[in-house]
Design an enzyme around this catalytic site. Structure first.
Site, PDB file in Angstrom:
ATOM      1  N   LYS A  25      45.383  -4.533 -34.876  1.00  0.00           N
ATOM      2  CA  LYS A  25      43.873  -4.808 -34.869  1.00  0.00           C
ATOM      3  C   LYS A  25      43.341  -3.722 -35.759  1.00  0.00           C
ATOM      4  O   LYS A  25      42.448  -4.180 -36.608  1.00  0.00           O
ATOM      5  CB  LYS A  25      43.326  -4.572 -33.470  1.00  0.00           C
ATOM      6  N   SER A  26      43.779  -2.465 -35.892  1.00  0.00           N
ATOM      7  CA  SER A  26      43.333  -1.488 -36.707  1.00  0.00           C
ATOM      8  C   SER A  26      43.488  -1.787 -38.206  1.00  0.00           C
ATOM      9  O   SER A  26      42.520  -1.880 -38.863  1.00  0.00           O
ATOM     10  CB  SER A  26      43.711  -0.072 -36.151  1.00  0.00           C
ATOM     11  N   ARG A  81      40.527  -3.010 -41.072  1.00  0.00           N
ATOM     12  CA  ARG A  81      40.455  -2.043 -42.373  1.00  0.00           C
ATOM     13  C   ARG A  81      40.721  -3.164 -43.661  1.00  0.00           C
ATOM     14  O   ARG A  81      40.338  -3.098 -44.701  1.00  0.00           O
ATOM     15  CB  ARG A  81      41.557  -1.113 -42.322  1.00  0.00           C
ATOM     16  N   GLY A 110      34.402  -1.235 -31.228  1.00  0.00           N
ATOM     17  CA  GLY A 110      33.781   0.252 -31.532  1.00  0.00           C
ATOM     18  C   GLY A 110      34.117   0.541 -33.132  1.00  0.00           C
ATOM     19  O   GLY A 110      33.762   1.241 -33.760  1.00  0.00           O
ATOM     20  N   GLN A 166      38.261   6.439 -35.670  1.00  0.00           N
ATOM     21  CA  GLN A 166      37.055   5.624 -36.230  1.00  0.00           C
ATOM     22  C   GLN A 166      36.123   6.607 -36.972  1.00  0.00           C
ATOM     23  O   GLN A 166      35.472   6.386 -37.969  1.00  0.00           O
ATOM     24  CB  GLN A 166      36.386   5.232 -35.063  1.00  0.00           C
ATOM     25  N   ASP A 212      45.452   4.110 -26.916  1.00  0.00           N
ATOM     26  CA  ASP A 212      45.256   2.857 -26.483  1.00  0.00           C
ATOM     27  C   ASP A 212      46.265   2.457 -25.406  1.00  0.00           C
ATOM     28  O   ASP A 212      45.917   1.251 -24.828  1.00  0.00           O
ATOM     29  CB  ASP A 212      45.093   1.768 -27.480  1.00  0.00           C
ATOM     30  N   ARG A 268      38.229   4.002 -18.852  1.00  0.00           N
ATOM     31  CA  ARG A 268      39.954   3.866 -18.655  1.00  0.00           C
ATOM     32  C   ARG A 268      40.324   4.593 -17.554  1.00  0.00           C
ATOM     33  O   ARG A 268      41.285   4.069 -16.865  1.00  0.00           O
ATOM     34  CB  ARG A 268      40.429   3.577 -19.514  1.00  0.00           C
TER      35      ARG A 268
HETATM   36  C1  S3P Z   1      40.839   2.884 -33.594  1.00  0.00           C
HETATM   37  C2  S3P Z   1      40.626   4.208 -33.274  1.00  0.00           C
HETATM   38  C3  S3P Z   1      40.703   4.697 -31.922  1.00  0.00           C
HETATM   39  C4  S3P Z   1      41.405   3.431 -30.825  1.00  0.00           C
HETATM   40  C5  S3P Z   1      40.607   2.219 -31.095  1.00  0.00           C
HETATM   41  C6  S3P Z   1      40.722   1.966 -32.544  1.00  0.00           C
HETATM   42  C7  S3P Z   1      40.758   2.666 -34.918  1.00  0.00           C
HETATM   43  O1  S3P Z   1      39.444   4.878 -31.522  1.00  0.00           O
HETATM   44  O2  S3P Z   1      40.982   3.936 -29.573  1.00  0.00           O
HETATM   45  O3  S3P Z   1      41.150   1.050 -30.363  1.00  0.00           O
HETATM   46  O4  S3P Z   1      41.048   1.502 -35.500  1.00  0.00           O
HETATM   47  O5  S3P Z   1      40.529   3.534 -35.832  1.00  0.00           O
HETATM   48  P1  S3P Z   1      39.055   6.553 -31.805  1.00  0.00           P
HETATM   49  O6  S3P Z   1      38.718   6.635 -33.148  1.00  0.00           O
HETATM   50  O7  S3P Z   1      37.677   6.580 -30.907  1.00  0.00           O
HETATM   51  O8  S3P Z   1      39.852   7.500 -31.107  1.00  0.00           O
END
Ligand code: S3P
Length: 435
Positions: free
Chosen positions: A23-24, A28, A94, A169, A320, A351
């Site tokens: 997903k990350s 990107r 987020g 993030q 996660d 969580r």
């Molecule tokens: C993510 C960073 C993490 C993670 C989120 C995805 C990302 O959050 O928990 O599911 O893709 O950069 P944080 O940056 O708030 O730690």
């Protein structure tokens, strides 16, 4: 809300599976492809609610994306987006909200960004503050801490920022803004958070310096660099693979191969922890795709695992996976603990609360702390009514627990798995045998 009723117990997990893409990295690939000059092709892109929120958002900023189903073709705009004619909606994501706030800060126009009820309750000042100090004008509810926020971007200057929470993030948001800022932008972290933005920016031709520091890590880049459209392959998501890995380990006599999984050391803390617990788990066929390390993870059903402790420095690499790790801890021998994980309280749900409440409902003895929990391992979980709080990772972790429990488990809202893993239940069925 659609309930899932689990009545059968899994006896063995067997076979092989390529879980959906990371997903990350999928977020990107779309964002950086849209910011680059020229065409970017993305293979094996994750199509889920979160990543579709990102795709929809870049389209609203004037980016053309051709989606053939198997590949995405993105016509990069070289950081020249169009003013959106409506409010941008990050929905539950987020990553979309925070990374795109960095991008919008570079654009000399007005935009407004919101999200669903869960996202509107999550803190944004962590990105809004540094982006303001780079020169962006941002306003919103609670002095800009809560969505919706409005952004008027434009000329930015580089900053040096201490990323106390080790949030990827936040780091990514600042780096994406820094590419267009004047001078040097640097982010210092006490513990290195996931580094996919740095890796992908350099895959797209940017010069990034990423070095360990005496007490953590530092990433630096020079503003004014151009990103070149590229061809990106997305690996399988270790956070999605984690549910299958847990299920395979907690049943006896089976073997599961999880193909093409991202094993970047900023992400594989869960797998390393399982080995500390005594799991039989190996990385085979290790290789690289699009600048990221991947492997086939082979896991064998084990005898009972041993309790383990997790502390603050270990959290970023498994943030996660804590819900599913908690389920593994609940079935291990002895008392396990997690500390330094306060960030879990501001994820898609609180969580820590969700883990504690649901494990207690399954008959496990759990003590709750502000920044974690202690779990007394048991050899039996009791079926229970599980509250997901609309959180995909809670739903999937407790589906795993329900499949190992005695009696009937009800997951109150199973559709939230679509946030990251739309075919989760179908994939479970493809590798399990029921008793
Ligand atoms: C993510 C960073 C993490 C993670 C989120 C995805 C990302 O959050 O928990 O599911 O893709 O950069 P944080 O940056 O708030 O730690």
């Amino acid at each position: 809300m659609k309930e899932l009723v689990i009545e059968k117990r899994v006896s063995r997990v067997k076979g092989e599976l390529r879980v959906p893409s990371d997903k990350s990295i999928s977020h990107r690939a779309v964002i950086i492809g849209a910011l680059a000059r020229g065409k970017t092709t993305v293979h094996d892109w994750l199509r889920s609610e979160d990543t579709l929120a990102t795709l929809n958002m870049v389209r609203m900023l004037g980016v053309e994306v051709y989606d053939s189903g198997s590949v995405l073709e993105i016509e990069g705009k070289n950081y020249l987006f169009e003013e959106p004619t409506d409010i941008l909606d990050a929905r539950n994501s987020g990553t979309t909200a925070r990374l795109m706030l960095g991008v919008l800060s570079t654009q000399p126009f007005f935009s407004a960004l919101t999200g669903d009820e869960s996202l509107r309750g999550r803190p944004m000042l962590r990105v809004v503050d540094p982006l303001r100090s780079m020169g962006a004008t941002i306003d919103g509810r609670e002095q800009g801490n809560k969505l919706p926020v409005a952004v008027r971007g434009g000329k930015l200057r580089g900053i040096s920022f201490f990323n106390k929470k080790a949030s990827a993030q936040v780091k990514s948001s600042i780096l994406l803004a820094g590419i267009k800022a004047e001078g040097i932008t640097e982010v210092v972290e006490p513990v290195m958070s996931r580094d996919h933005t740095e890796k992908m920016l350099s895959f797209f031709g940017a010069e990034i310096v990423s070095v360990p520091e005496e007490k953590g890590h530092i990433v630096k880049l020079r503003g004014g660099q151009e990103l070149k459209g590229s061809e990106v392959y997305c690996p399988a998501d270790p956070s999605s693979a984690a549910f299958f890995c847990a299920l395979a380990l907690l049943t006896e006599g089976g073997e599961l191969v999880l193909r093409d999984v991202l094993v970047n050391p900023t992400r594989d803390g869960f797998y390393r922890k399982l080995r500390d617990m005594g799991a039989e788990l190996s990385y085979e066929n290790q290789r690289e795709i699009s600048g990221e390390p991947i492997a086939d993870i082979v896991v064998r059903g084990s005898k009972r695992l041993k309790a383990v402790k997790v502390d603050a420095e270990e959290i970023p690499a498994m943030i996660d996976e804590i819900p599913v790790l908690a389920v593994v801890m609940a079935l291990a021998e002895g008392k396990s603990s997690v500390r330094g994980a306060r960030e879990l309280r501001v994820k898609e749900s609180d969580r820590i609360r969700a883990i504690v409440e649901n494990l207690r409902a399954m008959g496990v003895k759990v003590d709750e702390y502000e920044d974690g929990f202690d779990i007394e391992g048991t050899d039996r979980l009791k079926g229970a009514h599980i509250k997901t709080f609309g959180d995909h990772r809670i739903a999937m972790a407790f589906t795993v627990a329900g499949l190992l429990a005695d009696g009937r488990t009800i997951i109150d809202d199973v559709e939230c798995v679509n946030i990251s893993y739309p075919n989760f239940l179908r994939d479970i069925d493809s590798v399990v045998e029921y008793s």
